[in-house]
Write an enzyme that holds these catalytic residues in place. Structure first.
Site, short mmCIF file in Angstrom:
data_model
loop_
_atom_site.label_atom_id
_atom_site.label_comp_id
_atom_site.label_asym_id
_atom_site.label_seq_id
_atom_site.Cartn_x
_atom_site.Cartn_y
_atom_site.Cartn_z
N LYS A 113 59.32 -17.25 75.84
CA LYS A 113 59.57 -18.62 75.32
C LYS A 113 59.11 -19.80 76.07
CE LYS A 113 63.88 -16.94 73.16
NZ LYS A 113 64.01 -15.52 73.38
C1 LIG Z 1 63.66 -14.55 72.49
C2 LIG Z 1 63.15 -13.07 73.01
C3 LIG Z 1 62.65 -11.98 71.99
C4 LIG Z 1 62.93 -12.33 70.48
O1 LIG Z 1 62.18 -13.25 69.80
P1 LIG Z 1 62.51 -13.95 68.51
O2 LIG Z 1 61.41 -15.05 68.33
O3 LIG Z 1 63.82 -14.61 68.57
O4 LIG Z 1 62.38 -12.95 67.40
C5 LIG Z 1 62.04 -11.04 72.34
N1 LIG Z 1 61.92 -10.76 73.45
C6 LIG Z 1 62.45 -11.39 74.67
C7 LIG Z 1 62.17 -11.36 76.23
C8 LIG Z 1 62.76 -13.01 74.34
O5 LIG Z 1 63.20 -13.45 75.21
#
Ligand SMILES: *Cc1c(COP(=O)(O)O)cnc(C)c1O
Length: 531
Positions: A113
């Site tokens: 993120k």
């Molecule tokens: C947020 C997240 C996801 C999922 O991603 P999306 O964009 O919500 O599909 C997968 N793995 C981790 C470690 C995350 O923080």
């Protein structure tokens, strides 16, 4: 480039408006009014570009120069990715012949993120500063970001917004229900504009409070609430960049010229650990822009609404304890519905209503908006909606889905740490990435893919978190493996001593919006902000 809402009631928004408001006035999500195509010479011209250079090229297709001049965009991008520990920002790593992981976790909070939120923080600051420069009345434009987190988004948002001018950030987490590392990552950030609220209650309670605050007109007007959740268009946009980076890095590592016939022979498949559908949606935009992509594999854990959609054409909420959400080893993907899926639905609605070749008309766009609005209403009222055959057929042209259980996730972590032959390199997967890698193996088997170099298929799995962030799942999976040592093999130096560092956090004794408002206003005053 202008933006419209997926529910058809708003269009011609600027990029700035789409990013700063987050959600459309009709409750829909912003999408670009058309998807830009790549310049005809992109393969040759971009083949040696750095992540940052690719980012500027791609983002500028979605942001007019009149909104953010190229020099400013370059500066924003450079500052956003200077905080990453890896030189090429999102490095590629080969785990097996034909199977790669792209590590998206070299940012400040060790999860993917950061790739989007480091950029979003700078973007907010940039827009606010410009507004304030042009403001003649003497008033200061500010943003109060309020969000709820069960762990991952909170820390990435805090690191994206810490120290940003004219922005205060309040992150609510359920008291005692986030992992110790995640809690420490959030609460040890001591910048004046960062506020952690530990709320007695569940994650859903926190989310309800945030919704309540956004719906509180008077509070919202007084503090200019902003959101950083994954529905913000800027997050999706920033994530498209690493799909291109993956393509070029891979061809560079194989010494193949992207403009050659040899490159054309390779099938690129991306496996994406999926929760709210933001990450994989970015891959869809990259594909629609023209990035060679064979399949985008939606890898879900046991919260499998997307997997079931592809099997049944019905998008249906799970029911059961905890509101239907199952707790799994990959908690960042524990969702009931995927908020960004609405964006894909808009394209599917438009395509399934069109005769070939006429997909771009405004009339069809408006109709797609109405269809999406209806589907969302059905989901809200009945917990389910069904789409036409044609919509799912369209989706299957590029998407596939696989579901991975906790047992398979653990087995995957063990399997990739213990290579069976010389074509395999030992690798410690975090549980989310493990879902992606196991899903990729399922796709190979199910579709009988022949992986490179023996065949044409190359699978790239997006690695969404560093394994140290989810230490319990990793340690439990590997505890019986001879020679495995968590401290030595996994733990980054940045995590050492983290749990003992000074913290700042306010406790909210009841999951009550009024109490939260009191805390927010008290802390804003202490920050020196008058309202
Ligand atoms: C947020 C997240 C996801 C999922 O991603 P999306 O964009 O919500 O599909 C997968 N793995 C981790 C470690 C995350 O923080």
């Amino acid at each position: 480039m202008q933006y419209r809402s997926t529910r058809g009631q708003a269009k011609n928004y600027s990029f700035e408006e789409a990013v700063m408001t987050g959600l459309g006035p009709d409750g829909g999500l912003f999408i670009p009014q058309e998807i830009p195509t790549l310049p005809s010479n992109w393969r040759q011209a971009w083949s040696q570009y750095s992540f940052q250079q690719l980012a500027v090229e791609i983002l500028s297709l979605y942001i007019d120069d009149s909104e953010i001049p190229r020099a400013d965009l370059t500066n924003l991008v450079d500052r956003s990715y200077a905080t990453f520990r890896a030189e090429d920002v999102t490095p590629l790593f080969k785990v097996r012949d034909g199977l790669y992981v792209m590590e998206l976790f070299h940012g400040p909070t060790f999860a993917f993120k950061d790739v989007a939120l480091q950029f979003v923080g700078n973007l907010f600051e940039y827009f606010l500063e410009r507004k304030n420069r042009n403001e003649t009345s003497g008033k200061t434009h500010r943003l109060t970001v309020v969000g709820a987190t069960s762990g991952d988004t909170g820390s990435a948002a805090i690191y994206g917004l810490r120290g940003k001018k004219n922005v205060s950030v309040f992150i609510l987490h359920p008291d005692g229900r986030v992992s110790p590392i995640q809690e420490a990552q959030m609460t040890t950030v001591l910048d004046k504009n960062v506020h952690n609220l530990s709320v007695k209650g569940t994650f859903d309670d926190c989310q309800d409070i945030v919704k309540n605050l956004f719906g509180n007109k008077e509070f919202n007007t007084r503090h200019h609430l902003g959101a950083v959740n994954s529905i913000n268009w800027a997050r999706i946009l920033a994530q498209t960049v690493y799909y291109f980076q993956a393509y070029f890095s891979l061809l560079r590592s194989l010494n193949i010229d992207p403009a050659s016939a040899e490159a054309d022979k390779i099938n690129f498949d991306f496996s994406v650990p999926t929760g709210n559908f933001g990450d994989v949606l970015a891959g869809y935009y990259a594909y629609r822009m023209g990035l060679p992509t064979n399949k985008l594999l939606i890898a879900t854990n046991e919260n499998d609404i997307l997997y079931r959609f592809f099997a049944s054409q019905a998008y249906e909420k799970q029911t059961g304890e905890d509101g239907g959400v199952k707790s799994t080893l990959s908690p960042a993907m524990d969702i009931l519905v995927s908020s960004n899926f609405e964006r894909l639905l808009w394209y599917l609605a438009r395509e399934s209503e069109s005769d070939e070749g006429k997909t771009e008309s405004e009339e069809l766009c408006d109709k797609a908006g109405q269809t999406v609005a209806r589907w969302m209403q059905e989901l809200k009222d009945q917990g389910v909606f069904r789409v036409a055959d044609k919509a799912v057929l369209k989706a299957r042209e590029i998407f596939d889905a696989a579901r991975v259980t906790d047992a398979e996730t653990s087995a995957g972590i063990r399997d990739f740490y213990q290579p069976k032959n010389a074509n395999q390199t030992p690798y410690v997967l975090d549980p989310h990435t493990a879902v992606g890698v196991v899903a990729a193996e399922k796709l190979i088997e199910r579709n009988n893919l022949k992986t490179y170099p023996a065949g044409p298929d190359i699978l790239i799995c997006l690695a969404t978190a560093h394994p140290a962030k989810f230490s319990e799942a990793v340690e439990n999976s590997l505890k019986n493996v001879a020679g495995f040592n968590f401290e030595k093999d996994v733990l980054p130096t940045e995590f050492i001593g983290l749990l003992e560092k000074e913290r700042r956090v306010s406790h909210v004794e009841r999951a009550d919006p009024q109490l939260v408002i009191q805390v927010i206003e008290k802390e804003l005053r202490e920050e020196g902000i008058s309202f």
